[in-house]
Design a protein around this motif. Structure first.
Motif, PDB file in Angstrom:
ATOM      1  N   ARG A 136      15.646 -10.917  49.318  1.00  0.00           N
ATOM      2  CA  ARG A 136      15.515  -9.972  48.134  1.00  0.00           C
ATOM      3  C   ARG A 136      14.750 -10.846  46.888  1.00  0.00           C
ATOM      4  NH1 ARG A 136      16.822  -4.909  46.129  1.00  0.00           N
ATOM      5  NH2 ARG A 136      18.950  -5.031  47.022  1.00  0.00           N
ATOM      6  N   LEU A 137      13.679 -10.073  46.576  1.00  0.00           N
ATOM      7  CA  LEU A 137      12.818 -10.796  45.575  1.00  0.00           C
ATOM      8  C   LEU A 137      13.826 -10.642  44.159  1.00  0.00           C
ATOM      9  CD1 LEU A 137       9.611  -9.620  46.103  1.00  0.00           C
ATOM     10  CD2 LEU A 137      10.331 -11.801  46.421  1.00  0.00           C
ATOM     11  N   VAL A 138      13.780 -11.731  43.407  1.00  0.00           N
ATOM     12  CA  VAL A 138      14.727 -11.680  42.135  1.00  0.00           C
ATOM     13  C   VAL A 138      13.756 -12.487  41.114  1.00  0.00           C
ATOM     14  CG1 VAL A 138      16.964 -11.564  43.181  1.00  0.00           C
ATOM     15  CG2 VAL A 138      15.893 -13.943  42.514  1.00  0.00           C
ATOM     16  N   THR A 139      13.765 -11.884  39.981  1.00  0.00           N
ATOM     17  CA  THR A 139      13.098 -12.571  38.840  1.00  0.00           C
ATOM     18  C   THR A 139      14.090 -13.397  37.832  1.00  0.00           C
ATOM     19  OG1 THR A 139      11.276 -10.962  38.926  1.00  0.00           O
ATOM     20  CG2 THR A 139      11.710 -12.456  36.716  1.00  0.00           C
ATOM     21  N   VAL A 140      14.236 -14.546  37.799  1.00  0.00           N
ATOM     22  CA  VAL A 140      15.048 -15.457  36.930  1.00  0.00           C
ATOM     23  C   VAL A 140      14.276 -15.666  35.680  1.00  0.00           C
ATOM     24  CG1 VAL A 140      16.156 -17.510  36.635  1.00  0.00           C
ATOM     25  CG2 VAL A 140      16.319 -16.413  38.765  1.00  0.00           C
ATOM     26  N   THR A 141      14.812 -15.377  34.506  1.00  0.00           N
ATOM     27  CA  THR A 141      14.469 -15.674  33.002  1.00  0.00           C
ATOM     28  C   THR A 141      15.120 -16.530  32.690  1.00  0.00           C
ATOM     29  OG1 THR A 141      13.456 -13.224  33.023  1.00  0.00           O
ATOM     30  CG2 THR A 141      13.612 -14.662  30.960  1.00  0.00           C
ATOM     31  N   VAL A 142      14.457 -17.509  32.217  1.00  0.00           N
ATOM     32  CA  VAL A 142      15.237 -19.075  31.729  1.00  0.00           C
ATOM     33  C   VAL A 142      14.517 -19.476  30.234  1.00  0.00           C
ATOM     34  CG1 VAL A 142      14.153 -20.497  33.493  1.00  0.00           C
ATOM     35  CG2 VAL A 142      16.578 -20.906  32.166  1.00  0.00           C
ATOM     36  N   ARG A 162       8.058 -17.616  44.642  1.00  0.00           N
ATOM     37  CA  ARG A 162       6.991 -17.138  44.687  1.00  0.00           C
ATOM     38  C   ARG A 162       6.003 -17.058  43.687  1.00  0.00           C
ATOM     39  NH1 ARG A 162       7.488 -13.268  49.125  1.00  0.00           N
ATOM     40  NH2 ARG A 162       8.805 -13.977  50.512  1.00  0.00           N
ATOM     41  N   GLY A 163       6.462 -17.191  42.339  1.00  0.00           N
ATOM     42  CA  GLY A 163       5.639 -17.386  41.251  1.00  0.00           C
ATOM     43  C   GLY A 163       6.180 -17.972  39.788  1.00  0.00           C
ATOM     44  N   VAL A 164       5.559 -18.290  38.986  1.00  0.00           N
ATOM     45  CA  VAL A 164       6.160 -18.958  37.932  1.00  0.00           C
ATOM     46  C   VAL A 164       5.297 -18.355  36.559  1.00  0.00           C
ATOM     47  CG1 VAL A 164       6.947 -20.802  36.366  1.00  0.00           C
ATOM     48  CG2 VAL A 164       7.168 -20.987  38.899  1.00  0.00           C
ATOM     49  N   ALA A 165       5.917 -17.762  35.556  1.00  0.00           N
ATOM     50  CA  ALA A 165       5.134 -17.283  34.628  1.00  0.00           C
ATOM     51  C   ALA A 165       5.465 -17.683  33.347  1.00  0.00           C
ATOM     52  CB  ALA A 165       5.143 -15.658  34.515  1.00  0.00           C
ATOM     53  N   TYR A 166       4.872 -18.280  32.498  1.00  0.00           N
ATOM     54  CA  TYR A 166       5.308 -18.995  31.095  1.00  0.00           C
ATOM     55  C   TYR A 166       4.727 -17.985  29.892  1.00  0.00           C
ATOM     56  CZ  TYR A 166       5.816 -23.124  33.764  1.00  0.00           C
ATOM     57  OH  TYR A 166       6.249 -24.128  34.642  1.00  0.00           O
ATOM     58  N   GLY A 167       5.654 -17.644  29.055  1.00  0.00           N
ATOM     59  CA  GLY A 167       5.589 -16.927  27.900  1.00  0.00           C
ATOM     60  C   GLY A 167       6.497 -17.557  26.811  1.00  0.00           C
ATOM     61  N   GLU A 168       7.132 -16.386  26.077  1.00  0.00           N
ATOM     62  CA  GLU A 168       8.269 -16.917  25.072  1.00  0.00           C
ATOM     63  C   GLU A 168       9.554 -17.462  25.800  1.00  0.00           C
ATOM     64  OE1 GLU A 168       9.608 -13.786  22.666  1.00  0.00           O
ATOM     65  OE2 GLU A 168       7.532 -13.287  21.871  1.00  0.00           O
ATOM     66  N   SER A 169       9.533 -17.144  27.361  1.00  0.00           N
ATOM     67  CA  SER A 169      10.682 -17.639  28.101  1.00  0.00           C
ATOM     68  C   SER A 169       9.869 -18.078  29.405  1.00  0.00           C
ATOM     69  CB  SER A 169      11.822 -16.688  28.249  1.00  0.00           C
ATOM     70  OG  SER A 169      11.522 -15.378  28.716  1.00  0.00           O
ATOM     71  N   VAL A 170      10.742 -18.478  30.394  1.00  0.00           N
ATOM     72  CA  VAL A 170       9.787 -18.691  31.729  1.00  0.00           C
ATOM     73  C   VAL A 170      10.392 -17.596  32.868  1.00  0.00           C
ATOM     74  CG1 VAL A 170       9.567 -20.240  33.674  1.00  0.00           C
ATOM     75  CG2 VAL A 170       9.663 -21.105  31.185  1.00  0.00           C
ATOM     76  N   ASP A 171       9.584 -16.898  33.307  1.00  0.00           N
ATOM     77  CA  ASP A 171      10.185 -16.043  34.777  1.00  0.00           C
ATOM     78  C   ASP A 171       9.642 -16.708  35.851  1.00  0.00           C
ATOM     79  OD1 ASP A 171      10.845 -14.149  32.876  1.00  0.00           O
ATOM     80  OD2 ASP A 171       9.067 -12.936  32.872  1.00  0.00           O
ATOM     81  N   VAL A 172      10.654 -16.949  36.673  1.00  0.00           N
ATOM     82  CA  VAL A 172      10.488 -17.578  38.177  1.00  0.00           C
ATOM     83  C   VAL A 172      10.853 -16.562  39.229  1.00  0.00           C
ATOM     84  CG1 VAL A 172      11.376 -19.365  39.698  1.00  0.00           C
ATOM     85  CG2 VAL A 172      11.249 -19.633  37.077  1.00  0.00           C
ATOM     86  N   GLU A 173       9.870 -16.135  39.685  1.00  0.00           N
ATOM     87  CA  GLU A 173      10.156 -15.182  41.107  1.00  0.00           C
ATOM     88  C   GLU A 173      10.606 -15.996  42.330  1.00  0.00           C
ATOM     89  OE1 GLU A 173       8.250 -10.953  42.663  1.00  0.00           O
ATOM     90  OE2 GLU A 173       6.997 -12.546  43.192  1.00  0.00           O
ATOM     91  N   VAL A 174      11.803 -15.632  42.942  1.00  0.00           N
ATOM     92  CA  VAL A 174      12.318 -16.556  44.036  1.00  0.00           C
ATOM     93  C   VAL A 174      12.633 -15.046  44.960  1.00  0.00           C
ATOM     94  CG1 VAL A 174      14.029 -18.129  44.794  1.00  0.00           C
ATOM     95  CG2 VAL A 174      13.254 -17.938  42.428  1.00  0.00           C
TER      96      VAL A 174
END
Length: 208
Positions: A136-142, A162-174
């Motif tokens: 299951r692909l999940v996006t963790v926002t921390v 699978r990926g990391v995106a930096y913005g106001e917070s950090v989104d990590v796709e796992v």
């Protein structure tokens, strides 16, 4: 979706010889029929002087697409035993192409069946297999303050990030094994004092 499937570990080439005939087997993972046909085209270009370029592939976790070809060998003596070998080994999303160089001695129908099936079997043994699990692909926002710790734990645990995106917070796709999603959610809550958000996404296959 099926819980998982077996496929070849990597693309590679393995050669066998039977009564001076050379059987050069290219084995590769293939996600689609187009990818499988592309492997066949590459092998034909790489071994243009081979007597035959026989193939077999199985696409789909449920083996929904099964195709093979004898390329001039007697019907059922080349592509079919190659296909049967892939199915017997329970391989999915896999393509095998055997370029044969005739050695001057006819092998007969039984000999061809054993030689082509054997060439694929030897290639599978040499290159190895891997299991792809239902994930299951999940996006963790921390928040940024905890992101480094979370990523460190994910990598240390061998998670499929699978990926990391930096913005106001950090989104990590796992990609998380489907059966471990509840445990993963509990771990994340403990690791971030309940501050992280988890959003489930699509189901895919991955290495676990």
């Amino acid at each position: 979706m099926r819980e998982g499937y077996l496929t070849v570990a990597r693309e590679g080439v393995h050669e066998t010889e039977v009564n001076r005939s050379r059987f050069v087997c290219t084995l590769a993972p293939a996600a689609t029929e187009a990818e499988a046909q592309a492997v066949l085209a590459r092998v034909r270009a790489a071994y243009p002087d081979a007597s035959h370029h026989c193939f077999a592939y199985v696409i789909g976790a449920d083996a929904g697409v099964q195709k093979s070809g004898d390329d001039g060998e007697p019907g059922g003596t080349a592509g079919l035993p190659m296909l049967q070998l892939l199915l017997r080994r329970e391989l999915r999303y896999a393509v095998a192409v055997v370029a044969r160089y005739f050695g001057g001695t006819k092998l007969g129908a039984g000999g061809l069946i054993r030689a082509y099936g054997g060439a694929v079997g030897a290639a599978v043994d040499a290159l190895g297999t891997v299991t792809r699990l239902r994930m299951r692909l999940v996006t963790v926002t921390v928040d940024h303050g905890r992101a480094g710790k979370v990523l460190g734990h994910l990598h240390a645990a061998g998670r499929d990030v699978r990926g990391v995106a930096y913005g106001e917070s950090v989104d990590v796709e796992v990609a998380v094994p489907a059966g471990e999603l509840d445990d993963f959610r509990s771990w994340l809550a403990d690791a971030t004092a309940g501050s992280a958000e988890l959003r489930p996404g699509d189901e895919v296959y991955g290495s676990g």
